[in-house]
Design a protein around this motif. Sequence first.
Motif, PDB file in Angstrom:
ATOM      1  N   ALA A  73       9.877  41.255  48.391  1.00 21.04           N
ATOM      2  CA  ALA A  73      11.073  41.516  49.193  1.00 21.04           C
ATOM      3  C   ALA A  73      12.133  40.504  48.813  1.00 21.04           C
ATOM      4  O   ALA A  73      11.832  39.420  48.283  1.00 21.04           O
ATOM      5  N   SER A  74      13.386  40.844  49.061  1.00 25.68           N
ATOM      6  CA  SER A  74      14.472  39.910  48.752  1.00 25.68           C
ATOM      7  C   SER A  74      15.629  40.130  49.711  1.00 25.68           C
ATOM      8  O   SER A  74      15.852  41.241  50.208  1.00 25.68           O
ATOM      9  N   LEU A  75      16.346  39.057  49.969  1.00 18.90           N
ATOM     10  CA  LEU A  75      17.578  39.083  50.752  1.00 18.90           C
ATOM     11  C   LEU A  75      18.634  38.381  49.915  1.00 18.90           C
ATOM     12  O   LEU A  75      18.494  37.194  49.600  1.00 18.90           O
ATOM     13  N   LEU A  76      19.704  39.088  49.535  1.00 16.85           N
ATOM     14  CA  LEU A  76      20.681  38.588  48.579  1.00 16.85           C
ATOM     15  C   LEU A  76      22.066  38.551  49.208  1.00 16.85           C
ATOM     16  O   LEU A  76      22.485  39.512  49.872  1.00 16.85           O
ATOM     17  N   TYR A  77      22.775  37.453  48.970  1.00 18.99           N
ATOM     18  CA  TYR A  77      24.101  37.254  49.553  1.00 18.99           C
ATOM     19  C   TYR A  77      25.095  36.944  48.446  1.00 18.99           C
ATOM     20  O   TYR A  77      24.774  36.235  47.482  1.00 18.99           O
ATOM     21  N   ASN A  78      26.330  37.464  48.573  1.00 23.44           N
ATOM     22  CA  ASN A  78      27.369  37.227  47.575  1.00 23.44           C
ATOM     23  C   ASN A  78      28.717  37.084  48.269  1.00 23.44           C
ATOM     24  O   ASN A  78      29.032  37.819  49.206  1.00 23.44           O
ATOM     25  N   ARG A  79      29.520  36.127  47.776  1.00 22.02           N
ATOM     26  CA  ARG A  79      30.885  35.955  48.275  1.00 22.02           C
ATOM     27  C   ARG A  79      31.723  35.333  47.167  1.00 22.02           C
ATOM     28  O   ARG A  79      31.263  34.433  46.454  1.00 22.02           O
ATOM     29  N   ILE A  80      32.949  35.814  47.029  1.00 20.41           N
ATOM     30  CA  ILE A  80      33.890  35.243  46.063  1.00 20.41           C
ATOM     31  C   ILE A  80      35.149  34.823  46.797  1.00 20.41           C
ATOM     32  O   ILE A  80      35.489  35.362  47.853  1.00 20.41           O
ATOM     33  N   GLY A  81      35.844  33.838  46.235  1.00 19.42           N
ATOM     34  CA  GLY A  81      37.072  33.351  46.839  1.00 19.42           C
ATOM     35  C   GLY A  81      38.267  34.224  46.516  1.00 19.42           C
ATOM     36  O   GLY A  81      38.231  35.105  45.648  1.00 19.42           O
ATOM     37  N   LYS A  82      39.355  33.971  47.199  1.00 20.86           N
ATOM     38  CA  LYS A  82      40.605  34.720  47.026  1.00 20.86           C
ATOM     39  C   LYS A  82      41.112  34.555  45.594  1.00 20.86           C
ATOM     40  O   LYS A  82      41.267  33.440  45.109  1.00 20.86           O
ATOM     41  N   ARG A  83      41.381  35.663  44.917  1.00 21.05           N
ATOM     42  CA  ARG A  83      41.814  35.599  43.524  1.00 21.05           C
ATOM     43  C   ARG A  83      42.981  36.542  43.288  1.00 21.05           C
ATOM     44  O   ARG A  83      43.152  37.561  43.975  1.00 21.05           O
ATOM     45  N   ILE A  84      43.800  36.203  42.299  1.00 19.33           N
ATOM     46  CA  ILE A  84      44.977  37.011  41.983  1.00 19.33           C
ATOM     47  C   ILE A  84      44.538  38.277  41.262  1.00 19.33           C
ATOM     48  O   ILE A  84      43.938  38.220  40.194  1.00 19.33           O
ATOM     49  N   GLU A  85      44.858  39.431  41.856  1.00 18.19           N
ATOM     50  CA  GLU A  85      44.579  40.712  41.195  1.00 18.19           C
ATOM     51  C   GLU A  85      45.742  41.102  40.297  1.00 18.19           C
ATOM     52  O   GLU A  85      45.551  41.598  39.190  1.00 18.19           O
ATOM     53  N   SER A  86      46.974  40.878  40.777  1.00 17.24           N
ATOM     54  CA  SER A  86      48.166  41.193  39.989  1.00 17.24           C
ATOM     55  C   SER A  86      49.186  40.088  40.178  1.00 17.24           C
ATOM     56  O   SER A  86      49.451  39.661  41.309  1.00 17.24           O
ATOM     57  N   VAL A  87      49.748  39.621  39.069  1.00 16.19           N
ATOM     58  CA  VAL A  87      50.783  38.591  39.121  1.00 16.19           C
ATOM     59  C   VAL A  87      52.088  39.226  39.584  1.00 16.19           C
ATOM     60  O   VAL A  87      52.471  40.307  39.121  1.00 16.19           O
ATOM     61  N   GLY A  88      52.781  38.572  40.487  1.00 17.64           N
ATOM     62  CA  GLY A  88      53.997  39.128  41.068  1.00 17.64           C
ATOM     63  C   GLY A  88      55.235  38.898  40.225  1.00 17.64           C
ATOM     64  O   GLY A  88      55.158  38.565  39.029  1.00 17.64           O
ATOM     65  N   VAL A  89      56.399  39.060  40.858  1.00 18.77           N
ATOM     66  CA  VAL A  89      57.694  38.923  40.189  1.00 18.77           C
ATOM     67  C   VAL A  89      58.407  37.719  40.796  1.00 18.77           C
ATOM     68  O   VAL A  89      58.925  37.791  41.917  1.00 18.77           O
ATOM     69  N   PRO A  90      58.421  36.570  40.095  1.00 18.82           N
ATOM     70  CA  PRO A  90      59.084  35.386  40.647  1.00 18.82           C
ATOM     71  C   PRO A  90      60.597  35.420  40.414  1.00 18.82           C
ATOM     72  O   PRO A  90      61.080  36.006  39.442  1.00 18.82           O
ATOM     73  N   MET A  91      61.338  34.798  41.310  1.00 18.29           N
ATOM     74  CA  MET A  91      62.788  34.679  41.209  1.00 18.29           C
ATOM     75  C   MET A  91      63.178  33.203  41.305  1.00 18.29           C
ATOM     76  O   MET A  91      62.392  32.364  41.740  1.00 18.29           O
ATOM     77  N   GLN A  92      64.414  32.889  40.916  1.00 16.84           N
ATOM     78  CA  GLN A  92      64.882  31.514  41.023  1.00 16.84           C
ATOM     79  C   GLN A  92      64.839  31.052  42.472  1.00 16.84           C
ATOM     80  O   GLN A  92      64.468  29.920  42.772  1.00 16.84           O
TER      81      GLN A  92
END
Length: 932
Positions: free
Chosen positions: A831-850
């Motif tokens: 038997a097994s009990l498995l846990y997974n978690r990942i941190g917040k990550r950028i999926e798409s880079v945005g549009v920066p302005m001045q």
Amino acid sequence: MRRIGETGNGRSFFLLVLGCVLSLSAWAQTGVICGTVSDAKYKDALIGASVVIEGTTVGAIADVEGNFRIENVKPGKYTLVASYVSYKSETIKDVVVKAHQESVLRIELSDADLQLQNVVVVAQRKLGTETAIINTVRKSLPVVSGISAQQIGKTQDSDAAEVLRRIPGITIVEDRFVVVRGLAQRYNNVWLNNATTPSSETDSRAFSFDVLPSSLIDNMMVYKSPSAELPADFSGGFVQVMTKNIPDGNTFNVSYQMGFNTNATFCDFRLTDGTWKDYLGFGAGVRSLPSSFPSHLGEHTTEEAAAFTRQINQRWGIDKFTAIPDQKISLTAHRSYDVGDWKIGNITNVNWSTEYDYSETVNNNFIAYDVKNDASRPRFEYDDIRYKNTSKIGALFNWSFLKGNNKYELRNFFNQRGVFALTQREGVNYYSDKNIRKWESLYTGRTTYSGQISGTHTLQENINKVDWTAGYAFASYREPDRKIVNSILDENRTEKPDYYVSDPMRYYQDLKDHSASLAANYEHKFVVSDMFAPVFNGGIYGEYKSRTFDARRFGYNLLGKGYDRYADWDYTDLFTDENISADKIWMRETTTNSDSYTSENMLGSAYVSAKLNYGEVLNANIGVRMEYYRLQMDGYSSDGTTPVHLDNKTTDFFPSVNVAYNLSPKHLVRAAYGRSVNRPEFREVVPYVYFNFERDANIVGNTELKNAYADNIDLRYEFYPASGEMITIGGFYKRFKDPIEETYNEAGSGLQYTYHNAKNAEAFGVELDVKKNLDFIGLRGLSLVCNAAYIHSRVRFEKGAPERDRALAGQSPYLVNAGLFYQHDDKGISASLLYNRIGKRIESVGVPMQNQNEDIPDIYEMPRNSLDLTFSKKIGKVVEIKAGIQDMLNSKVEYKQFVKLTDENGGKREREQLIRSFRPGVDINVGVSLKF
């Protein structure tokens, strides 16, 4: 009454009693040979080692602790032979056996690679066990992590993508793409067996791991530090997947699994009209344009265009049904043959699966934040309902041939994957200020084939060795008859339906990749002294890839009267043959020159390296790799007017150093440095525009992309407490020049994603990996597997640029995998009990302005918790029952933006915007397997 002895039964009884007495007497006059078998260097138990009395078939197999026991041995003097794959056999002479006594032996076997005289190893090294993987990690000089078939079997992971999540520093994107140490899939390289794999993805540089069933995997190794013998084109990880090739005796396995998804199973389902071939993954062929269809409709009259439209006017109807449980079937045959001096093995597998998924997704997108009114400004706000059926059929056909110092292998892997999906979208498009509906019917067919023939030859035992591999791979990706129907709400209409069709489209796409590779490696060992035995390695590698891509686009003219353009998700009444005519509805060609391209690349490389040692305490691998790379592409600019030809050539040298210092047989420290490259993929340099329905955006390549280079440093401490156990902690640092990322920007009325080079970037982190039995605290049979990583990265930009320093796209700041495994061999329970978690990550880079207040922020994939539970029970030697629950918590999958604002007084505040959100559902699986 008959007396005993007067009948045949009496005589039989007398003989039985006499036999028992003689047997007991013989047993009373015998002894026992017992003991342990372990690794001579590391003292680990050698599970499955064989100990046999020479000249007989009497013997025993070592258990999980390396113990063996041969009972009922008559008194005397014997010679024993102990053997284990990839170890030198040991002969123990003059073993004295006395009646009623145990002759206890402690046998230590040495790795065959360490022997210098007269040893012929005719068995293949097995890497499918946890102990073998740990030993491989320990002996490797590059930093590497891995997972074995044995550990895979303890989970309910169905494909290679799910398996990879269990390896330290690994996360998975979109259920099929690998991210190593927080670096997106484009920074990784994947080989299947010993040959390259082509990318079957139209819009990313990645191998889709969901095509490879977990039951076919022997082991997966992820190399994280460069080494001269490895390809230079990876900065995150080099993933090497080995399929099973060593037969497990002569056996036949059949397994069946049924799955239930809480979102889909036994629920109402909708798809457009299909065929029985969809359930085999081969539905693309029946949806393709017929061979008689013209190459361009624009070359024909309106009447002819209408006739051709009627020719392919099909599959508009909606098939409503109840989704059945998911199904998976696998048949595997293992066969071993002895033909003269040849040992021949074969593994053949055929597998099939079909599964249903249903999701309800909030799908939003936003333009720059309204600072004055402190309010979000949506570009669109949609609600999506998606029905999806995925079917796969695959086969594996592997052979191995061994004779003396020669080994040959033939590997073949095939997979066909078909995805049939229907998406219904409803919401508001604020650019047009309309309530809209979008409907997409999509079938995708993905074909993957990989084949290799290889040989390993020991020219002079443990002195000279040569190995070679020739490989061919094919991948295709087809989107035949993709239909998109846009509808607009008629606010003046009082009856239903009140949405009218405004812009139907059809789309056909065909991508084909071919790749061929050839590799050869040479190894020569020198014995200078007992403390110094250097090894020279050299090799060459050649690779050729070609791609052809063709797409056709069609729009519809909706003219005249006499038909009804109002519909509620079912468009069969609109697109009837009666309505297809030159004065009503007919297709027009919108294909441009940019919808087709051809590309090819050629890679030629050579390397030399030296493995240096000081006894068994210090080992180092120093080498350099040279790679010549040429990328060619012929296509057109995105507007289809200007021819585009690329011919990029580079020649680079990649040095590497890997050092391991053994503090003791159980403790070691390793350090590594290496330089690597990350090259643009075909799709990323082609100015072809593809509409992504989920993102509601176009994706286009960038012909100006440059190679990205990285310097990589690793440091790791490793502790091996006992056999099958490992504790490692390590750190790494990476510095990138010209890193490649996907970004998005405004393009007229919508979004457009493309690729670009940043100036430079860096990433550093720490990793922890623990595999430990819990016997020491009284929890016998229970083991802990835990790996975690913390990663920090920063992308740097030119001074004065609007971009601000940020994390690398796709990089998770942390990830955690943990598992408790229970194993009771006597009762056949695991038997097994498995846990997974990942941190917040950028999926798409945005549009920066001045002005940061005007930014369109990056889109982040938010953390979520995943918990899996599995159970299996063996019944006798034939039957095994498995059950499992995947994603028990059913946490939301969410993508968000975080708007950072500065008011007039310099005050800081943050606003959160939800981009996408859905729950994937809980999967419950039950299955049975039979082994004959």
